[in-house]
Design an enzyme around this catalytic site. Structure first.
Site, PDB file in Angstrom:
ATOM      1  N   GLU A 112     -11.814  -4.911 -26.584  1.00  0.00           N
ATOM      2  CA  GLU A 112     -13.058  -5.661 -26.789  1.00  0.00           C
ATOM      3  C   GLU A 112     -14.211  -5.154 -25.913  1.00  0.00           C
ATOM      4  OE1 GLU A 112     -11.878  -9.800 -26.621  1.00  0.00           O
ATOM      5  OE2 GLU A 112     -11.582  -9.821 -28.796  1.00  0.00           O
ATOM      6  N   LYS A 113     -14.075  -3.938 -25.401  1.00  0.00           N
ATOM      7  CA  LYS A 113     -15.119  -3.469 -24.483  1.00  0.00           C
ATOM      8  C   LYS A 113     -16.459  -3.249 -25.180  1.00  0.00           C
ATOM      9  CE  LYS A 113     -13.602   1.407 -24.501  1.00  0.00           C
ATOM     10  NZ  LYS A 113     -12.551   1.236 -25.526  1.00  0.00           N
ATOM     11  N   CYS A 167      13.196 -20.745 -35.898  1.00  0.00           N
ATOM     12  CA  CYS A 167      12.212 -21.250 -36.862  1.00  0.00           C
ATOM     13  C   CYS A 167      12.869 -21.556 -38.208  1.00  0.00           C
ATOM     14  CB  CYS A 167      11.060 -20.256 -37.030  1.00  0.00           C
ATOM     15  SG  CYS A 167       9.969 -20.231 -35.580  1.00  0.00           S
ATOM     16  N   ASN A 217      -5.624 -20.593 -27.936  1.00  0.00           N
ATOM     17  CA  ASN A 217      -6.764 -19.925 -28.561  1.00  0.00           C
ATOM     18  C   ASN A 217      -6.425 -19.564 -29.997  1.00  0.00           C
ATOM     19  OD1 ASN A 217      -9.485 -18.746 -27.979  1.00  0.00           O
ATOM     20  ND2 ASN A 217      -8.499 -16.920 -28.797  1.00  0.00           N
ATOM     21  N   GLU A 218      -7.310 -19.925 -30.888  1.00  0.00           N
ATOM     22  CA  GLU A 218      -7.203 -19.543 -32.294  1.00  0.00           C
ATOM     23  C   GLU A 218      -5.753 -19.496 -32.792  1.00  0.00           C
ATOM     24  OE1 GLU A 218      -9.497 -15.977 -33.030  1.00  0.00           O
ATOM     25  OE2 GLU A 218     -11.335 -17.144 -33.161  1.00  0.00           O
ATOM     26  N   GLU A 234     -17.378 -20.331 -30.353  1.00  0.00           N
ATOM     27  CA  GLU A 234     -17.679 -18.917 -30.141  1.00  0.00           C
ATOM     28  C   GLU A 234     -18.658 -18.475 -31.210  1.00  0.00           C
ATOM     29  OE1 GLU A 234     -14.299 -16.300 -30.181  1.00  0.00           O
ATOM     30  OE2 GLU A 234     -13.044 -17.687 -29.066  1.00  0.00           O
TER      31      GLU A 234
HETATM   32  C1  GLA Z   1     -11.906 -14.513 -31.405  1.00  0.00           C
HETATM   33  C2  GLA Z   1     -11.198 -14.806 -30.098  1.00  0.00           C
HETATM   34  C3  GLA Z   1     -11.892 -14.246 -28.903  1.00  0.00           C
HETATM   35  C4  GLA Z   1     -12.432 -12.871 -29.177  1.00  0.00           C
HETATM   36  C5  GLA Z   1     -13.342 -12.925 -30.368  1.00  0.00           C
HETATM   37  C6  GLA Z   1     -13.991 -11.604 -30.696  1.00  0.00           C
HETATM   38  O1  GLA Z   1     -12.739 -15.480 -31.834  1.00  0.00           O
HETATM   39  O2  GLA Z   1     -10.992 -16.183 -29.919  1.00  0.00           O
HETATM   40  O3  GLA Z   1     -10.963 -14.219 -27.839  1.00  0.00           O
HETATM   41  O4  GLA Z   1     -11.391 -11.987 -29.400  1.00  0.00           O
HETATM   42  O5  GLA Z   1     -12.591 -13.308 -31.486  1.00  0.00           O
HETATM   43  O6  GLA Z   1     -14.900 -11.734 -31.747  1.00  0.00           O
HETATM   44 ZN    ZN Z   2      10.403 -18.451 -34.108  1.00  0.00          ZN
END
Ligand code: GLA
Ligand code: ZN
Length: 661
Positions: A354-355, A159, A148-149, A306
């Site tokens: 994130e609630k 490193c 993810n991201e 997203e």
């Molecule tokens: C990012 C993350 C998600 C979430 C959103 C909230 O894009 O990928 O998991 O945390 O932000 O905006």
């Molecule tokens: Zn490292």
């Protein structure tokens, strides 16, 4: 990815609700009502999948996937590497990142693992392959969401060693590195590879070449980690299609480099809607620019992986999208080439940070909520216009964008350290094209300008020699080129070119830079038309070059200070084409008439009739999307549009437009 279907869905986190089967049931029912057909699953599920080392619990996920599939919902299955279990971080400290100040992080948060650690790679490979074995051939799984991201960097000893190995492979010798980094400066010559270290707040910050190569290395290592995961999955399921979710204007790695290794580009879009002083149109255009970058990464449709159906939890002020904005943004993404619109998130979490992030289903769990109703409406519309899926965009204009250039500008000292504003510069050009209904792609530095009618080179401080050659050939062959101030300054090592500038393009542009004049914020220079140019006046700001014309015709000149009379805008015929030189950044009002003049007769706008202000037209294949982003209703020859309304037409090739929406 799938004919006649646009994807619609969200990040779905059933692992947070395993003790509430009633909620899991309701999810399926509400997904049906919202016309959801794809969810990203398992992004943060590692502890539920492997609660103890080597002990895998996958039945809950199998049930979730089966339940979804039975309801017609496909799955974008995630590898869970973005957030690791506490047991893993505790037992293997090397997986935790070391910050630039050389302090190792404690366990916590997410997206903060070392990309080099062999232990982390092994653990990730194990869980990824367990998932691939169990679910890789499930008919629901149409895509893999790798991690993810991806973001950030690690400065641990592993490193550092990987950085040195990468340098050795790239340069061959220390001597070549010393040359490329100009290390005689401040007596920085290296005599052994082990002396080279990553940048640090209490260490190296002065050697621009090293700083730039560190960014390249981090980019390489990030992509390498992604490839490790991708290949772990593909070892089990060779046909697996993978995507990663990218971020808005994120500079942590070269997006073109990442895109080469994935099947589908996707991004997470969180614009600041309804900010005082910004019109909806302005916010929408800056969002559209990222859509077009995402499309350009692979030159094919992408996913908006997203976005929020309502509000986020991390802006300064977390405003909700007003009625109609969610529908408009979903359709805008499709207009610019998205084959799917997904949210973060399906259902709001009960606890943790994130609630209070928006979701399709809120804490009240109700479907008679504005947010759910509007989400269901978009789902219905996407279902009806599914035939747009897969449609490609025509090449019209291209904006050259190089991550190396962004990194080098960020790290260079002078001439303006209060922000170079590269993205802002790019956006001014982009916004004018968007308002003219001209499609814009982003072209990487090794890209081919061939096939475009117009190529824009905004502030390409670091310009590779070979690119300058391709741009020259492009103009020679009849193309129109726009080059702005502070271009062609340094080579790929951030070493200044010696001789006339902009390097490699002085004869194409017919000008030679003699000085660069940085401006304070708010400071401007008046410019006036020369010889009947239709833009009577403009204000130059940020960075203003003084250039000596060497064949170019000045179209506007500075009208103040010691640069009075020097060209601010100039045109030069070169070969069969035209080259335009913009000596400064101008006020936003300059760009629309400038590009209107340039595009006239060269580039057909998406919609044939002139559009009122605030109405944008975008063409995608045979489809034209018209969006009214003004706050008043507008009447066009074939459609009346209320504020925020979208009309979609299909062009059957005969010039007749059939309305789809
Ligand atoms: C990012 C993350 C998600 C979430 C959103 C909230 O894009 O990928 O998991 O945390 O932000 O905006
Ligand atoms: Zn490292």
């Amino acid at each position: 990815m799938q004919q006649n279907t646009l994807w619609y869905g969200a990040d779905y986190n059933p692992e947070q609700w395993l003790d509430r089967p009633d909620i899991l049931e309701q999810d399926i029912e509400l997904m049906r009502k919202a016309h959801v057909n794809l969810v990203s699953l398992g992004i943060f599920s590692w502890t539920c999948l492997e609660p103890r080392e080597g002990e895998f619990h996958m039945d809950w996920l199998a049930e979730a996937i089966d339940r979804l599939y039975a309801a017609g919902v496909c799955v974008d299955l995630a590898t869970p590497s973005a957030a690791r279990p506490a047991w893993l971080a505790q037992k293997y400290p090397q997986v935790r990142r070391v910050n630039a100040d050389r302090v190792r992080q404690l366990y916590g948060e997410r997206e903060n693992h070392c990309y080099t650690s062999p232990v982390y790679r092994e653990k990730v490979r194990r869980i990824d392959q367990e998932l691939a074995r169990r679910f890789g051939r499930h008919p629901a799984v149409v895509l893999w969401h790798i991690s993810n991201e991806f973001n950030g960097e690690c400065h641990c000893e592993l490193c550092q060693q990987a950085f040195r190995d990468w340098l050795r492979a790239r340069y061959g010798s220390l001597e070549a590195i010393n040359r490329a980094w100009n290390t005689r400066f401040w007596s920085h010559e290296y005599t052994d590879f082990s002396q080279i270290e990553s940048p640090a707040p209490h260490g190296e910050r002065a050697m621009c070449g090293l700083l730039l190569d560190w960014k390249r290395f981090v980019s390489h290592q990030t992509v390498d980690f992604m490839k490790w995961e991708r290949d772990s999955v593909r070892e089990i399921v060779p046909e697996a299609k993978v995507c990663v979710n990218l971020m808005d204007r994120f500079d942590g790695f070269d997006h073109f480099e990442m895109a080469r290794e994935i099947d589908v580009a996707s991004w997470d879009s969180y614009p600041f809607w309804h900010r005082p002083g910004d019109t909806i149109e302005k916010t929408a255009i800056s969002c559209a620019m990222m859509h077009d970058l995402m499309y350009s990464l692979k030159d094919r449709p992408f996913l908006m992986m997203e976005n929020t159906p309502s509000f986020v939890n991390w802006h300064g002020v977390c405003k909700s999208k007003k009625p109609g904005v969610n529908l408009m943004t979903g359709l805008q993404a499709v207009a610019h080439g998205a084959d799917g619109v997904l949210y973060f998130q399906w259902r709001q979490s009960r606890g943790a940070c994130e609630k209070f992030h928006g979701a399709v289903v809120g804490h009240d769990g109700r479907e008679d909520h504005r947010v759910f109703r509007e989400a269901a409406q978009l789902g219905d519309v996407l279902r009806r216009i599914g035939r747009v899926a897969g449609a490609r965009k025509k090449k019209q204009a291209a904006i050259v964008f190089d991550y190396d250039n962004l990194w080098a500008l960020d790290r260079s000292m002078g001439p303006r350290n209060d922000g170079h504003g590269l993205w802002e510069e790019v956006e001014r050009h982009y916004a004018a094209l968007a308002r003219l209904g001209v499609g814009a792609d982003f072209l990487p530095p090794d890209g081919d300008p061939h096939g475009y009618a117009l190529v824009i080179v905004p502030m390409l401080y670091l310009m590779r020699e070979d690119l300058a050659g391709r741009l020259r050939a492009f103009v020679q062959g009849g193309g129109t080129l726009v080059v702005t101030m502070w271009s062609g300054v340094v080579d790929e090592h951030d070493l200044c070119y010696l001789g006339d500038a902009p390097h490699g393009l002085t004869d194409v542009l017919g000008v030679r830079r003699t000085e660069i004049v940085p401006m304070y914020d708010g400071e401007t220079l008046r410019c006036v038309a020369a010889g009947g140019f239709p833009i009577a006046e403009a204000k130059a700001e940020a960075l203003c070059e003084i250039a000596a014309p060497e064949g170019a015709t000045p179209l506007m000149v500075y009208d103040e200070d010691y640069m009075k009379g020097a060209p601010a805008v100039a045109r030069h015929a070169f070969g069969a084409g035209q080259a335009y030189y913009l000596a400064a950044r101008f006020d936003e009002g300059f760009y629309l008439p400038f590009y209107r003049g340039l595009c006239k007769g060269r580039l057909a706008p998406a919609w044939p009739e002139p559009l009122p202000e605030g109405v944008l037209a975008v063409r995608r294949g045979a489809y034209v999307f018209l969006q009214n982003l003004s706050d008043a209703p507008v009447q066009l020859s074939q459609a009346a549009l209320t504020p925020l309304e979208t009309a979609i037409f299909e062009d059957d090739g005969s010039g007749a437009y059939k309305r789809l929406l």
